[in-house]
Design an enzyme around this catalytic site. Structure first.
Site, PDB file in Angstrom:
ATOM      1  N   CYS A  17      -0.428   4.138   2.572  1.00 50.48           N
ATOM      2  CA  CYS A  17      -0.416   3.948   4.026  1.00 50.48           C
ATOM      3  C   CYS A  17      -0.193   2.478   4.352  1.00 50.48           C
ATOM      4  O   CYS A  17       0.931   1.997   4.252  1.00 50.48           O
ATOM      5  CB  CYS A  17      -1.691   4.479   4.658  1.00 50.48           C
ATOM      6  SG  CYS A  17      -3.218   4.011   3.840  1.00 50.48           S
ATOM      7  N   SER A  18      -1.215   1.743   4.717  1.00 51.53           N
ATOM      8  CA  SER A  18      -0.984   0.366   5.159  1.00 51.53           C
ATOM      9  C   SER A  18      -2.192  -0.526   4.876  1.00 51.53           C
ATOM     10  O   SER A  18      -2.446  -1.455   5.626  1.00 51.53           O
ATOM     11  CB  SER A  18      -0.677   0.357   6.654  1.00 51.53           C
ATOM     12  OG  SER A  18      -1.740   0.979   7.354  1.00 51.53           O
ATOM     13  N   CYS A  19      -2.941  -0.242   3.810  1.00 53.72           N
ATOM     14  CA  CYS A  19      -4.119  -1.051   3.494  1.00 53.72           C
ATOM     15  C   CYS A  19      -3.705  -2.511   3.298  1.00 53.72           C
ATOM     16  O   CYS A  19      -2.707  -2.804   2.638  1.00 53.72           O
ATOM     17  CB  CYS A  19      -4.794  -0.516   2.237  1.00 53.72           C
ATOM     18  SG  CYS A  19      -5.394   1.167   2.471  1.00 53.72           S
ATOM     19  N   CYS A  32       0.893  -1.160   0.000  1.00 54.63           N
ATOM     20  CA  CYS A  32       0.000   0.000   0.000  1.00 54.63           C
ATOM     21  C   CYS A  32       0.926   1.202   0.000  1.00 54.63           C
ATOM     22  O   CYS A  32       1.570   1.483   1.007  1.00 54.63           O
ATOM     23  CB  CYS A  32      -0.910   0.040   1.226  1.00 54.63           C
ATOM     24  SG  CYS A  32      -1.799   1.605   1.320  1.00 54.63           S
TER      25      CYS A  32
HETATM   26 FE    FE Z   1      -3.332   2.091   2.945  1.00 52.09          FE
END
Ligand code: FE
Length: 200
Positions: A107-109, A104
């Protein structure tokens, strides 16, 4: 032993989370029990063992695999694996010619219902940057050297779509049961930073 019950001091981020949590509860925006239940669910009950069940089933059942690749969310719902951060899932298959890697960049999906919460490296800036700039170099850092002719495909997860890699089934596993297969399927193989290994 003495001291083992003590916790490390909270970090800045932890303190901010605590403060935010208290504020949300105080304002009635969230319910403490509901929040605890969600955190417990994603920290303790959901994890890569769920993804491993999905992959093992796909290896063992060609019809399920076809459905999984065509409509991952629907196929996962058949098994009851749905939930927040995974309403639109896409499964990408590794083959002899193609290796898939998930990131991602923003961010951190991450596909929570099948892998649980993301590891720290997945959220780190170097991982997110290098996955796009130099995916082969990144994979080398994970100890994975792909053949030159293997095409690397990078999938950028986002708030809408979450990707899961269907790793290649290793040779020598033809007679293994789904339960036995689940044991060898790792989290990294489903993010694309690893392969499923099997030693006979
Ligand atoms: Fe994300």
């Amino acid at each position: 032993m003495a001291g083992s019950a003590h916790r490390a001091p909270l970090s800045d981020v932890q303190l901010r989370v605590r403060a935010l949590e208290s504020l949300l509860i105080e304002k009635g925006a969230v319910n403490r029990d509901a929040l605890d239940a969600i955190i417990d669910h994603y920290e303790n009950k959901v994890g890569p063992h769920i993804g491993a069940r999905v992959v093992a089933k796909a290896w063992a059942d060609p019809d399920f695999k076809a459905r999984l690749l065509q409509d991952a969310s629907g196929a996962l719902a058949e098994l009851g694996f749905t939930g927040i951060e995974g309403s639109h899932m896409v499964v990408v298959e590794n083959t002899d010619k193609i290796h898939n890697l998930v990131v991602c960049t923003l961010c951190s999906c991450y596909p929570w219902p099948v892998l649980g919460l993301p590891p720290n490296w997945y959220k780190s800036t170097p991982y997110r940057a290098k996955a796009v700039r130099d995916p082969r170099g990144l994979l080398k850092e994970f100890g994975l050297e792909l053949a030159e002719e293997t095409e690397v495909r990078v999938w950028d997860s986002n708030a809408e779509i979450r990707y899961l890699v269907l790793p290649k089934r290793p040779d020598g596993t033809e007679n293994m049961s789904e339960e036995e297969l689940q044991e060898i399927i790792t989290r990294d193989s489903m993010v694309g930073t690893g392969l499923v290994a099997f030693q006979q």
